[in-house]
Design an enzyme around this catalytic site. Structure first.
Site, PDB file in Angstrom:
ATOM      1  N   MET A   1      11.337  53.946  18.069  1.00  0.00           N
ATOM      2  CA  MET A   1      12.029  52.882  18.597  1.00  0.00           C
ATOM      3  C   MET A   1      12.419  51.551  18.002  1.00  0.00           C
ATOM      4  SD  MET A   1      13.278  54.588  21.242  1.00  0.00           S
ATOM      5  CE  MET A   1      13.986  53.330  22.446  1.00  0.00           C
TER       6      MET A   1
ATOM      7  N   ASP B   1       4.477  46.189  11.687  1.00  0.00           N
ATOM      8  CA  ASP B   1       3.542  47.411  12.306  1.00  0.00           C
ATOM      9  C   ASP B   1       2.198  46.994  11.560  1.00  0.00           C
ATOM     10  OD1 ASP B   1       4.674  50.187  13.261  1.00  0.00           O
ATOM     11  OD2 ASP B   1       2.582  50.064  12.440  1.00  0.00           O
TER      12      ASP B   1
ATOM     13  N   VAL C   1       5.561  48.885  20.549  1.00  0.00           N
ATOM     14  CA  VAL C   1       4.502  49.711  20.420  1.00  0.00           C
ATOM     15  C   VAL C   1       3.916  50.558  21.205  1.00  0.00           C
ATOM     16  CG1 VAL C   1       3.343  47.592  19.135  1.00  0.00           C
ATOM     17  CG2 VAL C   1       2.443  48.263  21.360  1.00  0.00           C
ATOM     18  N   VAL C   2       2.940  51.368  21.054  1.00  0.00           N
ATOM     19  CA  VAL C   2       2.827  52.567  21.792  1.00  0.00           C
ATOM     20  C   VAL C   2       2.725  52.406  23.403  1.00  0.00           C
ATOM     21  CG1 VAL C   2       1.493  53.864  20.263  1.00  0.00           C
ATOM     22  CG2 VAL C   2       0.307  52.015  21.461  1.00  0.00           C
ATOM     23  N   GLU C   3       3.084  53.077  24.168  1.00  0.00           N
ATOM     24  CA  GLU C   3       3.245  53.006  25.617  1.00  0.00           C
ATOM     25  C   GLU C   3       1.934  53.216  26.213  1.00  0.00           C
ATOM     26  OE1 GLU C   3       5.913  52.063  26.995  1.00  0.00           O
ATOM     27  OE2 GLU C   3       5.822  52.856  29.178  1.00  0.00           O
TER      28      GLU C   3
ATOM     29  N   LYS D   1      -0.350  47.199  24.823  1.00  0.00           N
ATOM     30  CA  LYS D   1       0.674  46.268  25.049  1.00  0.00           C
ATOM     31  C   LYS D   1       0.390  44.847  25.382  1.00  0.00           C
ATOM     32  CE  LYS D   1       4.717  49.380  26.081  1.00  0.00           C
ATOM     33  NZ  LYS D   1       5.446  49.438  24.692  1.00  0.00           N
TER      34      LYS D   1
ATOM     35  N   SER E   1       8.790  51.621  28.524  1.00  0.00           N
ATOM     36  CA  SER E   1       9.956  52.801  29.427  1.00  0.00           C
ATOM     37  C   SER E   1       9.364  52.707  30.857  1.00  0.00           C
ATOM     38  CB  SER E   1       9.718  54.207  28.784  1.00  0.00           C
ATOM     39  OG  SER E   1       9.573  54.110  27.627  1.00  0.00           O
TER      40      SER E   1
ATOM     41  N   HIS F   1      14.812  47.233  27.813  1.00  0.00           N
ATOM     42  CA  HIS F   1      14.224  48.775  27.634  1.00  0.00           C
ATOM     43  C   HIS F   1      15.603  49.554  26.702  1.00  0.00           C
ATOM     44  CE1 HIS F   1      13.803  53.141  29.661  1.00  0.00           C
ATOM     45  NE2 HIS F   1      13.357  52.941  28.508  1.00  0.00           N
TER      46      HIS F   1
ATOM     47  N   ASN G   1      16.652  56.363  23.688  1.00  0.00           N
ATOM     48  CA  ASN G   1      16.490  56.850  22.400  1.00  0.00           C
ATOM     49  C   ASN G   1      17.597  58.031  22.353  1.00  0.00           C
ATOM     50  OD1 ASN G   1      15.370  58.040  19.853  1.00  0.00           O
ATOM     51  ND2 ASN G   1      13.919  59.298  21.267  1.00  0.00           N
TER      52      ASN G   1
ATOM     53  N   GLU H   1      18.302  48.165  29.530  1.00  0.00           N
ATOM     54  CA  GLU H   1      18.203  47.811  30.822  1.00  0.00           C
ATOM     55  C   GLU H   1      17.137  46.262  30.476  1.00  0.00           C
ATOM     56  OE1 GLU H   1      16.819  50.577  34.236  1.00  0.00           O
ATOM     57  OE2 GLU H   1      15.994  51.584  32.416  1.00  0.00           O
TER      58      GLU H   1
ATOM     59  N   ASN I   1      14.656  55.376  34.450  1.00  0.00           N
ATOM     60  CA  ASN I   1      13.231  56.339  34.676  1.00  0.00           C
ATOM     61  C   ASN I   1      12.871  56.604  35.996  1.00  0.00           C
ATOM     62  OD1 ASN I   1      13.377  57.431  31.805  1.00  0.00           O
ATOM     63  ND2 ASN I   1      11.892  55.282  31.349  1.00  0.00           N
TER      64      ASN I   1
HETATM   65  N1  NAD Z   1      10.706  57.176  22.145  1.00  0.00           N
HETATM   66  C1  NAD Z   1      11.328  57.227  23.081  1.00  0.00           C
HETATM   67  O1  NAD Z   1      12.219  57.815  23.824  1.00  0.00           O
HETATM   68  C2  NAD Z   1      11.456  55.993  23.938  1.00  0.00           C
HETATM   69  C3  NAD Z   1      12.473  55.601  24.833  1.00  0.00           C
HETATM   70  C4  NAD Z   1      12.337  54.155  25.403  1.00  0.00           C
HETATM   71  C5  NAD Z   1      11.598  53.313  25.241  1.00  0.00           C
HETATM   72  N2  NAD Z   1      10.457  54.001  24.424  1.00  0.00           N
HETATM   73  C6  NAD Z   1       9.311  53.002  24.402  1.00  0.00           C
HETATM   74  O2  NAD Z   1       9.180  52.148  23.459  1.00  0.00           O
HETATM   75  C7  NAD Z   1       7.973  51.928  22.788  1.00  0.00           C
HETATM   76  C8  NAD Z   1       7.600  52.523  21.348  1.00  0.00           C
HETATM   77  O3  NAD Z   1       7.776  54.075  21.373  1.00  0.00           O
HETATM   78  P1  NAD Z   1       8.124  54.848  20.003  1.00  0.00           P
HETATM   79  O4  NAD Z   1       8.592  56.326  20.631  1.00  0.00           O
HETATM   80  O5  NAD Z   1       8.741  54.144  19.184  1.00  0.00           O
HETATM   81  O6  NAD Z   1       6.684  55.020  19.695  1.00  0.00           O
HETATM   82  P2  NAD Z   1       6.028  55.406  18.155  1.00  0.00           P
HETATM   83  O7  NAD Z   1       4.748  56.054  18.370  1.00  0.00           O
HETATM   84  O8  NAD Z   1       6.979  56.158  17.678  1.00  0.00           O
HETATM   85  O9  NAD Z   1       6.147  53.786  17.339  1.00  0.00           O
HETATM   86  C9  NAD Z   1       4.896  52.997  17.929  1.00  0.00           C
HETATM   87  C10 NAD Z   1       4.581  51.990  16.711  1.00  0.00           C
HETATM   88  O10 NAD Z   1       3.779  51.090  16.857  1.00  0.00           O
HETATM   89  C11 NAD Z   1       2.894  50.920  15.882  1.00  0.00           C
HETATM   90  N3  NAD Z   1       2.005  49.957  16.603  1.00  0.00           N
HETATM   91  C12 NAD Z   1       0.983  50.363  17.191  1.00  0.00           C
HETATM   92  N4  NAD Z   1       0.304  49.363  17.646  1.00  0.00           N
HETATM   93  C13 NAD Z   1       0.858  48.076  16.950  1.00  0.00           C
HETATM   94  C14 NAD Z   1       0.619  46.799  16.809  1.00  0.00           C
HETATM   95  N5  NAD Z   1      -0.534  46.135  17.450  1.00  0.00           N
HETATM   96  N6  NAD Z   1       1.387  46.064  16.223  1.00  0.00           N
HETATM   97  C15 NAD Z   1       2.422  46.443  16.004  1.00  0.00           C
HETATM   98  N7  NAD Z   1       2.532  47.771  15.471  1.00  0.00           N
HETATM   99  C16 NAD Z   1       1.932  48.591  16.259  1.00  0.00           C
HETATM  100  C17 NAD Z   1       2.413  52.178  15.537  1.00  0.00           C
HETATM  101  O11 NAD Z   1       1.915  52.094  14.171  1.00  0.00           O
HETATM  102  C18 NAD Z   1       3.761  52.859  15.512  1.00  0.00           C
HETATM  103  O12 NAD Z   1       4.523  52.856  14.114  1.00  0.00           O
HETATM  104  C19 NAD Z   1       6.810  52.685  23.972  1.00  0.00           C
HETATM  105  O13 NAD Z   1       6.747  51.526  24.896  1.00  0.00           O
HETATM  106  C20 NAD Z   1       7.867  53.609  24.554  1.00  0.00           C
HETATM  107  O14 NAD Z   1       7.491  53.888  25.773  1.00  0.00           O
HETATM  108  C21 NAD Z   1      10.260  54.932  23.811  1.00  0.00           C
END
Ligand code: NAD
Length: 715
Positions: free
Chosen positions: A325, A344, A401-403, A408, A430, A451, A454, A463, A501
């Site tokens: 994302m 990152d 970052v991670v969900e 967060k 999400s 929001h 993808n 959103e 969602n």
């Molecule tokens: N993938 C999807 O379909 C989707 C859709 C909408 C929203 N989201 C939301 O977007 C967010 C990211 O999802 P994603 O799929 O890109 O995850 P991802 O795992 O691909 O990426 C997360 C990135 O965050 C980095 N990270 C972790 N801790 C960090 C920190 N402290 N500082 C900076 N970077 C850090 C990780 O190294 C990684 O590169 C989540 O909250 C997810 O719910 C995802």
């Protein structure tokens, strides 16, 4: 002055040559509303009465020519009984015919957008000169109807049946070179030469250099094809049209049939045929849904502009997390002109994010849609970083970052220390409540949700989530940023899953229950794809990521335990526990192999089928209708709850959100239009038939009330 109206004027330019200029008072564009039609009739009569008239030049006083019919008038117009609708159409066509029959030559200067009724006006002229900056076309099928001002009559006579069928049945915009090649226009010139060129052509015609009468005869007589040629042309054409349109969209094939039936007729008879087909299409639920969606789209973008008014430009942005994302957000921001910092914690993450952006840009370059110079400028405006250096610059910082709520909250609190006091922080979570995340912050008023979906570059919806403490200026800034990124934002209030969602997970819950009751997931996918969804639920879970879905479902179950907590082990949980995460690790409900282009190809997998057999707890007899109902009811009812609880502003946001967020079929309009078209009462009765499936199938009190009062969501 020959005629002075509020939508158009006619006056002499020079010696016997009149200019008819469309310039709708109080509007930024010209469109065919009732007033314009009426005045065109009056102006035509006034022109016809001019003894010294030698020719008419048709122009526009706006940057567009005429964008089309005024769709805001359609809802009322289409409610008219057949006879009244027909008499409206006949009168409108009399106006166009009257203009076409003027006793002098007519030339139109097409300076900008000329679509639908706007292009039909051009077709009623003898010659068409087009600016190289203009576009033309007959996009009516995109609203589920066919052209109604003679488009299916004049166009085939002008450019041939095969070409006309493609123009009308695809509804595509035609660029100048393509329009000229097919003969839809007679000349294309640079914008600054347009008026002179059109005037020269008119003078030449008056002087007898061009035979406008022959042109006119051709346009008003039967198509010059013998019966066999006509049959050949339409049989192949219709087969192609039917295949492209699919079984849910009747308009393209009906428009083709209108052309087939009217081809051998005189203008008057041919127009009758067009009107018959037009009325037939106006009566379809698809056209009601598509017209409704068009109006919703306008309402949604107007609301967004309203929210963004006080937002001020976002000159610099930042994103935290360079994953799927974060990388997508950085690309989209930079591509649309807002420089962005991308941070990152891992070098590998940064590399991946940059590679992703580079890949998307390279694709544009290879397709000739971007120069290599622009590509490097865009890439240079993404600045990767492992530290907070430069974080005092951005106006908006998006966290991706991670969900995980804990992670967060920590990341957001830390970031807040490195950014300006007036900068806005937004989370791309999400599902996690924005109000909950805001508790970790010193300035919760400067925080909201943003929001994205993808893949970010392809999905139009964003959103914007207002937490309990989010300020209006924060919402304004983030809506502005979404607009700068070329996205369509809808502003929603906070709750687990927000809007999209929140209603998607009840749909997935419906799926789990179907498998529990013995449905074959391949069949469920097929039925829902038949309903018009871009992919069935099992395939969609594979694409979203079954692990992602599983964690999100947990958040939703915690937020709405009364209806989103399962009392059985569903197939999606079994897939998660077996580490079958879907496309991302090549195995889920389906197995994924790379095809020749390196894209994942969906294949059947025996283990998945065996797991589904294990998940089965009953053998309920399920028809296609049962499957569709059991999938749709939970999503629809949850959408109604979002309206009731004020999560959504209105039904327009609700339906547009689903169309743009999950690809809900446009010809059904959205979840609320789906309820409306079935009838709220019939919908409640349908839900009651599945009452034993639990709370997700329980219509809300508000729905019951609407059913009792015979109300609908849309007018
Ligand atoms: N993938 C999807 O379909 C989707 C859709 C909408 C929203 N989201 C939301 O977007 C967010 C990211 O999802 P994603 O799929 O890109 O995850 P991802 O795992 O691909 O990426 C997360 C990135 O965050 C980095 N990270 C972790 N801790 C960090 C920190 N402290 N500082 C900076 N970077 C850090 C990780 O190294 C990684 O590169 C989540 O909250 C997810 O719910 C995802």
């Amino acid at each position: 002055m020959i005629y002075q109206g509020k939508a158009l004027t006619a006056k002499y330019l020079e010696d016997g040559i009149a200019e008819l200029c469309f310039d709708l008072e109080g509007d930024s564009v010209n469109k065919f509303n009732r007033l314009t039609l009426q005045e065109l009739g009056e102006a035509t009569a006034a022109l016809a009465a001019e003894a010294g008239l030698k020719g008419v030049l048709v122009t526009s006083g706006k940057s567009v020519f005429i964008v089309g019919a005024d769709i805001t008038e359609f809802t009322e117009l289409f409610k008219l009984p057949d006879a009244d609708l027909r008499s409206w159409a006949v009168q409108a066509n009399d106006v166009f015919n009257g203009f076409e029959d003027l006793p002098v030559p007519t030339v139109v200067a097409i300076n900008g957008v000329a679509l639908g009724g706007g292009f039909e006006m051009c077709l009623a002229c003898d010659f068409r000169v087009m600016s190289s900056a203009a576009i033309v076309g007959l996009p009516e099928v995109k609203l589920g109807i066919n052209p109604g001002f003679g488009g299916t009559v004049r166009l085939p006579r002008l450019i041939g049946c095969d070409n006309a069928m493609m123009w009308v049945a695809t509804g595509n915009h035609q660029k100048p070179d393509a329009a000229l090649k097919d003969g839809g226009v007679d000349a294309v010139v640079a914008p600054e030469q347009l008026k002179d060129a059109a005037l020269d052509l008119l003078k030449g015609t008056i002087a007898g250099d061009f035979d406008y009468k022959a042109r006119r005869t051709e346009k008003t007589s039967p198509v010059k094809l013998n019966d066999i040629e006509r049959m050949m042309s339409f049989t192949t054409g219709k087969a192609m049209v039917a295949q492209q349109a699919g079984r849910h969209m009747p308009a393209p094939l009906t428009a083709a049939k209108s052309m087939e039936r009217n081809a051998g007729l005189s203008r008057a008879e041919a127009i009758e045929v067009e009107i018959d087909h037009f009325i037939k299409l106006v009566r379809t639920p698809q056209s009601a849904a598509l017209v409704g969606l068009f109006l919703s789209e306008q309402a949604v973008s107007k609301a967004a502009r309203g929210f963004a008014k006080t937002g001020g430009d976002v000159k610099q942005a930042a994103v935290l997390g360079a994953g799927i994302m974060g990388g997508g957000i950085a690309y989209q921001s930079a591509y649309k002109g807002t420089p962005i910092l991308m941070k990152d914690i891992a070098e590998a993450g940064i590399e991946l994010g940059m590679k992703e952006a580079g890949k998307l840009l390279a694709k544009r370059v290879s397709r000739g849609r971007m120069t290599a110079d622009k590509m490097s400028a865009v890439l240079n405006s993404i600045r990767p970083s492992l530290t907070y250096d430069g974080f005092d610059k951005p106006d908006v910082i998006v966290e991706a970052v991670v969900e995980n709520a804990k992670v967060k909250r920590a990341v957001l609190a830390e970031t807040e220390k490195h950014i300006r006091n007036d900068a806005v922080l937004a989370s791309n979570t999400s599902t996690i409540s924005i109000t909950h995340l805001a508790e970790a912050l010193e300035r919760p008023e400067n925080f909201c949700g943003m929001h994205f979906f993808n893949p970010v570059h392809a999905m139009p919806l964003v959103e914007v989530i207002r937490g309990a403490k989010t300020s209006d200026s924060t919402v304004a800034k983030v809506v502005k940023y979404a607009l700068q990124m070329g996205k369509t934002p809808i502003v929603v209030n906070d709750c687990p899953g927000f809007y999209v969602n929140r209603v998607l997970f009840p749909y997935f819950a419906g799926f789990d229950m179907l498998i529990r009751d013995g449905a074959d997931f391949r069949k469920v996918d097929k039925v829902m794809e038949g309903f018009g969804m871009p992919m069935g639920p099992a395939y969609l879970m594979d694409v979203v990521g079954i692990d992602t879905g599983y964690h999100a479902a947990e958040v939703m179950a915690e937020g709405f335990p009364d209806r989103m907590r399962h009392d059985f082990t569903g197939i999606s949980q079994m897939m998660f526990e077996a580490k079958r995460y879907g496309q991302k690790n090549g195995i889920g409900f389906y197995r994924y192999e790379e095809d020749k282009k390196g894209k994942p190809k969906k294949c059947e997998d025996d283990t998945a089928l065996a797991m589904a057999a294990k998940a089965k707890q009953a053998s309920v007899e399920l028809s296609d209708e049962d499957i569709q109902a059991r999938m749709m009811i939970p999503m629809c009812i949850e959408t109604v709850r979002c309206i009731d609880e004020g999560i959504l502003r209105d039904p327009a946001d609700a339906d547009m959100g689903l169309v743009m967020g999950i690809g809900f079929p446009v010809f059904r309009g959205g979840a609320l239009r789906y309820i409306d078209q079935m009838g709220v009462k019939a919908f409640c009765e349908m839900a009651d038939r599945y009452a034993d499936l639990g709370a997700l199938y329980q219509p809300t009190e508000s729905l019951r009330k609407m059913a009792a009062n015979g109300e609908t969501f849309f007018k």
